[in-house]
Write a protein that holds these residues in place. Structure first.
Motif, PDB file in Angstrom:
ATOM      1  N   LEU A   1       2.810  14.651  -8.013  1.00 40.07           N
ATOM      2  CA  LEU A   1       3.685  15.821  -7.918  1.00 40.07           C
ATOM      3  C   LEU A   1       3.971  16.406  -9.293  1.00 40.07           C
ATOM      4  O   LEU A   1       4.024  17.628  -9.459  1.00 40.07           O
ATOM      5  CB  LEU A   1       5.001  15.428  -7.233  1.00 40.07           C
ATOM      6  N   GLU A   2       4.155  15.522 -10.282  1.00 39.13           N
ATOM      7  CA  GLU A   2       4.394  16.012 -11.638  1.00 39.13           C
ATOM      8  C   GLU A   2       3.159  16.745 -12.153  1.00 39.13           C
ATOM      9  O   GLU A   2       3.274  17.820 -12.750  1.00 39.13           O
ATOM     10  CB  GLU A   2       4.741  14.829 -12.550  1.00 39.13           C
TER      11      GLU A   2
ATOM     12  N   GLY B   1       1.663   6.912  -6.708  1.00 37.74           N
ATOM     13  CA  GLY B   1       0.650   7.951  -6.911  1.00 37.74           C
ATOM     14  C   GLY B   1       1.201   9.335  -6.620  1.00 37.74           C
ATOM     15  O   GLY B   1       0.916  10.299  -7.335  1.00 37.74           O
ATOM     16  N   ALA B   2       2.023   9.440  -5.549  1.00 38.43           N
ATOM     17  CA  ALA B   2       2.614  10.731  -5.205  1.00 38.43           C
ATOM     18  C   ALA B   2       3.587  11.195  -6.277  1.00 38.43           C
ATOM     19  O   ALA B   2       3.653  12.394  -6.602  1.00 38.43           O
ATOM     20  CB  ALA B   2       3.326  10.620  -3.858  1.00 38.43           C
TER      21      ALA B   2
ATOM     22  N   LEU C   1       0.830  -1.211   0.000  1.00 40.39           N
ATOM     23  CA  LEU C   1       0.000   0.000   0.000  1.00 40.39           C
ATOM     24  C   LEU C   1       0.866   1.263   0.000  1.00 40.39           C
ATOM     25  O   LEU C   1       0.548   2.256  -0.674  1.00 40.39           O
ATOM     26  CB  LEU C   1      -0.933   0.001   1.214  1.00 40.39           C
ATOM     27  N   LEU C   2       1.965   1.213   0.750  1.00 39.01           N
ATOM     28  CA  LEU C   2       2.897   2.351   0.740  1.00 39.01           C
ATOM     29  C   LEU C   2       3.527   2.536  -0.634  1.00 39.01           C
ATOM     30  O   LEU C   2       3.750   3.671  -1.084  1.00 39.01           O
ATOM     31  CB  LEU C   2       3.983   2.144   1.793  1.00 39.01           C
ATOM     32  N   LEU C   3       3.818   1.418  -1.308  1.00 40.75           N
ATOM     33  CA  LEU C   3       4.362   1.493  -2.660  1.00 40.75           C
ATOM     34  C   LEU C   3       3.361   2.153  -3.604  1.00 40.75           C
ATOM     35  O   LEU C   3       3.738   3.004  -4.426  1.00 40.75           O
ATOM     36  CB  LEU C   3       4.709   0.090  -3.162  1.00 40.75           C
ATOM     37  N   ALA C   4       2.089   1.781  -3.457  1.00 38.62           N
ATOM     38  CA  ALA C   4       1.045   2.405  -4.269  1.00 38.62           C
ATOM     39  C   ALA C   4       0.970   3.903  -4.003  1.00 38.62           C
ATOM     40  O   ALA C   4       0.862   4.719  -4.934  1.00 38.62           O
ATOM     41  CB  ALA C   4      -0.305   1.743  -3.998  1.00 38.62           C
TER      42      ALA C   4
ATOM     43  N   SER D   1      -1.086  16.512  -6.180  1.00 36.97           N
ATOM     44  CA  SER D   1      -0.241  15.743  -5.274  1.00 36.97           C
ATOM     45  C   SER D   1      -1.021  15.007  -4.194  1.00 36.97           C
ATOM     46  O   SER D   1      -0.479  14.092  -3.556  1.00 36.97           O
ATOM     47  CB  SER D   1       0.791  16.669  -4.622  1.00 36.97           C
ATOM     48  N   ARG D   2      -2.268  15.360  -3.938  1.00 34.97           N
ATOM     49  CA  ARG D   2      -3.079  14.611  -2.977  1.00 34.97           C
ATOM     50  C   ARG D   2      -4.009  13.623  -3.659  1.00 34.97           C
ATOM     51  O   ARG D   2      -4.197  12.497  -3.196  1.00 34.97           O
ATOM     52  CB  ARG D   2      -3.909  15.582  -2.128  1.00 34.97           C
TER      53      ARG D   2
END
Length: 417
Positions: free
Chosen positions: A28-29, A23-24, A16-19, A42-43
């Motif tokens: 961010l881009e 996503g972040a 889940l952290l990898l996901a 970014s959210r």
């Protein structure tokens, strides 16, 4: 005692952290993008990735429904962007959908998690180079885009339709293999062509020779020879470009061998690698004599994604394959060497791929295949020197002949070892 690294709960949390991380990264881009920031940033993107991951982890059977539900708010946000921003671009909308898929992939399996990381990085890079991509597209003429599109379409349609077996009416040739090699060789040239278009016409002469060697070393030689005929003072810089384009043939041939018959590569590396090294040293020495001529404007590279040259190469390759097999059967190694020399005068790629395939099939020995490839390379190098004499000036011909002569002699030494 349960190892915390293998605990199922910990593993799920890591996925889940990898996901969230993927996503972040994309978010961010998009936050920095003028069009993307108002749509999602970014959210939102980490939440979309987490949404896909959670559904895949705990409710995998509901994944299609969950994606259908996600499309609704994304569509509403997209329509709002169109109305208020007058921006009809679909990039952020599609990126959001891909992010949800990537989130689900991080949880699905170890392999899919690795793929998700790779794809996430590629997506981020692709989103961040909007300006250069559009500039590159604007730089390519409409006729070139049309030619490339036709070629790619024909490749996608023709390749799967061709039989992947020897066909008696074609004297035992495998049509799909022949066409696949056409696509492969043309693709090598197209990659160099793309690099040339991206770098523009102000690239250095070294890059001109390298890219020209991958697209067409013969065309590069002709172009440089014609330049010296127009302006004899350019013979040093033109000789450098010709030599560079000529020696690029050797690593290009190594790439072809590595793809068609990796087992042959260790035998071919020494002579072709040695010729490359000797040629690079000679070209480096020649480069120092071009200090006053570095403003040479190179010829535009021609798009290799054109149907007629590709078909011509396919015919040449098929003929060379048949002739080489017959020559080996009738005359043994000497027949293969003679075929390699005369074929190499026109094209080294066809002979390189042919001998690599024949060695893979056991039709010829590794030694014969290696020697034949080197002979074809030497013959093609000889042609460059002749073209420099015939189309250029005596100074160009003399300088190119000396440098390439050293390269040819080194090839003969390395292949005899």
């Amino acid at each position: 005692m349960v190892d915390p690294l293998t605990d199922p709960l910990v593993e799920v949390l890591v996925r889940l952290l990898l996901a969230l991380g993927l996503g972040a990264l994309i978010g961010l881009e998009r936050e920095q993008s003028e069009s993307g920031g108002s749509f999602a940033g970014s959210r939102t993107f980490p939440l979309i990735a987490l949404y896909g991951a959670l559904i895949q982890a705990f409710f995998p059977s509901l994944l299609p429904l969950a994606f259908g539900i996600l499309v609704v708010p994304l569509t509403v946000a997209y329509l709002g962007k169109v109305v208020y921003k007058r921006d009809i671009g679909l990039t952020t909308f599609v990126a959001a959908l891909i992010t949800a898929v990537l989130g689900a992939m991080t949880v699905h399996s170890d392999r899919s998690a690795v793929v998700a990381i790779i794809v996430g990085g590629v997506v981020t890079v692709l989103l961040s180079v909007k300006g250069p991509i559009h500039e590159f597209a604007d730089r390519i003429e409409k006729s070139e885009r049309r030619a490339s599109a036709k070629f790619i379409l024909i490749v996608l349609v023709v390749l799967p339709a061709l039989p992947d077996r020897p066909v008696d009416v074609l004297y035992g040739l495998n049509p799909r293999f022949v066409w696949l090699m056409v696509v492969f060789v043309t693709g090598l040239g197209f990659v160099a062509y793309l690099l040339g278009r991206i770098l523009g016409t102000e690239r250095g002469i070294a890059i001109t020779g390298i890219l020209g060697g991958f697209v067409s070393s013969t065309a590069t030689t002709v172009s440089m020879a014609e330049k010296t005929a127009q302006n004899e003072t350019l013979y040093h810089v033109c000789a450098f470009a010709v030599v560079t384009a000529s020696i690029v043939m050797f690593p290009r041939a190594l790439i072809e061998v590595a793809v068609v018959n990796p087992d042959l590569l260790p035998s071919v590396v020494l002579p072709l690698g040695g010729m490359t090294a000797v040629g690079a040293i000679a070209a480096g020495a020649l480069y120092w004599r071009t200090a006053s001529d570095r403003t040479l404007e190179p010829e535009e590279l021609k798009n290799p994604f054109r149907l007629r040259p590709a078909l011509a190469f396919g015919v040449i390759f098929a003929i060379v394959l048949l002739v080489s097999e017959s020559a080996n059967e009738w005359f043994g190694a000497s027949g293969v060497y003679a075929t390699a020399f005369f074929t190499g005068l026109a094209d080294i790629d066809a002979m390189t791929i042919t001998l690599s395939q024949l060695a893979a099939d056991g039709t010829v020995s590794t030694r014969v295949a290696t020697t034949g490839i080197v002979i074809a390379a030497i013959a093609n190098t000889f042609v460059k020197a002749v073209l420099a004499w015939l189309l250029g000036t005596a100074r160009l011909g003399r300088l190119v002949s000396i440098v390439l002569g050293v390269v040819v002699l080194s090839g003969l030494v390395f292949v005899s070892i």
